[in-house]
Design a protein around this motif. Structure first.
Motif, PDB file in Angstrom:
ATOM      1  N   ASP A 147     -43.808 -16.024  13.965  1.00 36.65           N
ATOM      2  CA  ASP A 147     -42.640 -14.875  14.208  1.00 36.65           C
ATOM      3  C   ASP A 147     -42.902 -13.845  12.904  1.00 36.65           C
ATOM      4  O   ASP A 147     -42.749 -13.120  13.604  1.00 36.65           O
ATOM      5  N   ARG A 207     -45.515 -11.791  14.739  1.00 31.16           N
ATOM      6  CA  ARG A 207     -44.699 -10.518  15.631  1.00 31.16           C
ATOM      7  C   ARG A 207     -44.109  -9.532  14.378  1.00 31.16           C
ATOM      8  O   ARG A 207     -43.934  -8.477  15.555  1.00 31.16           O
ATOM      9  N   ASP A 208     -43.531 -10.093  13.702  1.00 29.06           N
ATOM     10  CA  ASP A 208     -42.302  -8.439  13.340  1.00 29.06           C
ATOM     11  C   ASP A 208     -43.240  -7.675  12.063  1.00 29.06           C
ATOM     12  O   ASP A 208     -43.015  -6.493  12.507  1.00 29.06           O
ATOM     13  N   ARG A 209     -44.213  -8.155  11.782  1.00 30.92           N
ATOM     14  CA  ARG A 209     -44.882  -7.105  11.579  1.00 30.92           C
ATOM     15  C   ARG A 209     -45.768  -5.904  12.609  1.00 30.92           C
ATOM     16  O   ARG A 209     -46.431  -4.635  11.882  1.00 30.92           O
ATOM     17  N   THR A 229     -45.162  -5.377  15.223  1.00 29.94           N
ATOM     18  CA  THR A 229     -43.827  -4.520  15.731  1.00 29.94           C
ATOM     19  C   THR A 229     -43.847  -3.329  14.888  1.00 29.94           C
ATOM     20  O   THR A 229     -44.028  -2.093  15.224  1.00 29.94           O
TER      21      THR A 229
END
Length: 244
Positions: free
Chosen positions: A65, A68-70, A72
């Protein structure tokens, strides 16, 4: 220049590295994700304009997760996901410990589950379709003595790919699977010499696959040329396995 933003796991070495480099060569932006950050950075150094190294343990959902955040925030919403991370150690099933079995399943099966679960919602929300290519193994298609748990996990990846293909079709997201046979990677070279020699002799082409040869069908599945292909499995094994 391409509008593709790809995330490739296990891209610090072997097949994952070859896939990341090939995607970058055709102009894609690629996140080189690997448990070993130094290995990821070494891959990224080949094309620093297109490759972005990041670390992740695919067996750890919290780390997935965070990746994914990084991605994005720093690169953009991924529209291609390639799950190439994998791990195994050859031994007889009766010698396998619970810890070993859990590690094999966590990396080889739950890793792709975590990555798909984390990245697919972004593709769906973007509404532009997408591509997922999962790396399984011919061990998951026909079995492999000394790799029973690994084969089971990779068989799960094949079934996961087919099932996700059905669910994701409505969003124009293609999900396909590439199954390498014996390939000249660090993981293969770590095997016993007698086993390596026996495998090479069993391959009709009498040689190992090169990582670049496995990368080729991955690039096809990730391309517009495969726009009407989903839920499919292709083997890259030099004829060692000819699964129907």
């Amino acid at each position: 220049m391409s509008n593709t933003i790809a995330v490739v796991t296990g891209a610090g070495s072997g097949i994952g590295r070859a896939i990341a480099l090939a995607l970058a060569e055709q102009g894609d932006t690629v996140v080189v994700a690997d448990l070993d950050l130094q290995a990821a950075e070494k891959t990224a150094a080949e094309r620093p304009d297109r490759l972005f190294p990041m670390t992740v343990d695919v067996a750890d959902r919290a780390q997935v997760d965070a990746l994914r955040d990084r991605v994005t925030a720093e690169v953009g919403v991924a529209n291609v996901l390639v799950n190439a991370a994998g791990w195994d150690r050859t031994d007889q099933f009766l010698n396998a410990t619970t810890e070993f079995a859990e590690k094999v399943v966590a990396i080889n099966y739950l890793g792709p589950v975590h990555m798909c679960s984390a990245f697919l919602p972004g593709m769906v929300e973007a509404g532009n379709g997408g591509r997922v290519v999962n790396l399984a193994s011919d061990a998951g298609r026909v079995g492999s003595a000394g790799e029973s748990i690994y084969a089971g996990a990779k068989g799960g990846v094949i079934a996961l790919s087919k099932s996700l293909a059905r669910e994701m079709a409505r969003y124009r997201i293609n999900v396909n699977c590439v199954c390498p046979g014996p390939t000249d990677t660090p993981l293969f070279q770590a095997q016993a010499e007698k086993l390596k020699e026996a495998l090479v002799k069993a391959i009709p082409f009498r040689r190992l696959a090169r990582p670049e040869e496995v990368a080729a069908p991955v690039l096809f599945f990730a391309s517009e040329s495969a726009s009407f292909i989903t839920g499919q499995v292709i083997s890259v094994s030099g004829g060692l396995t000819m699964a129907g």
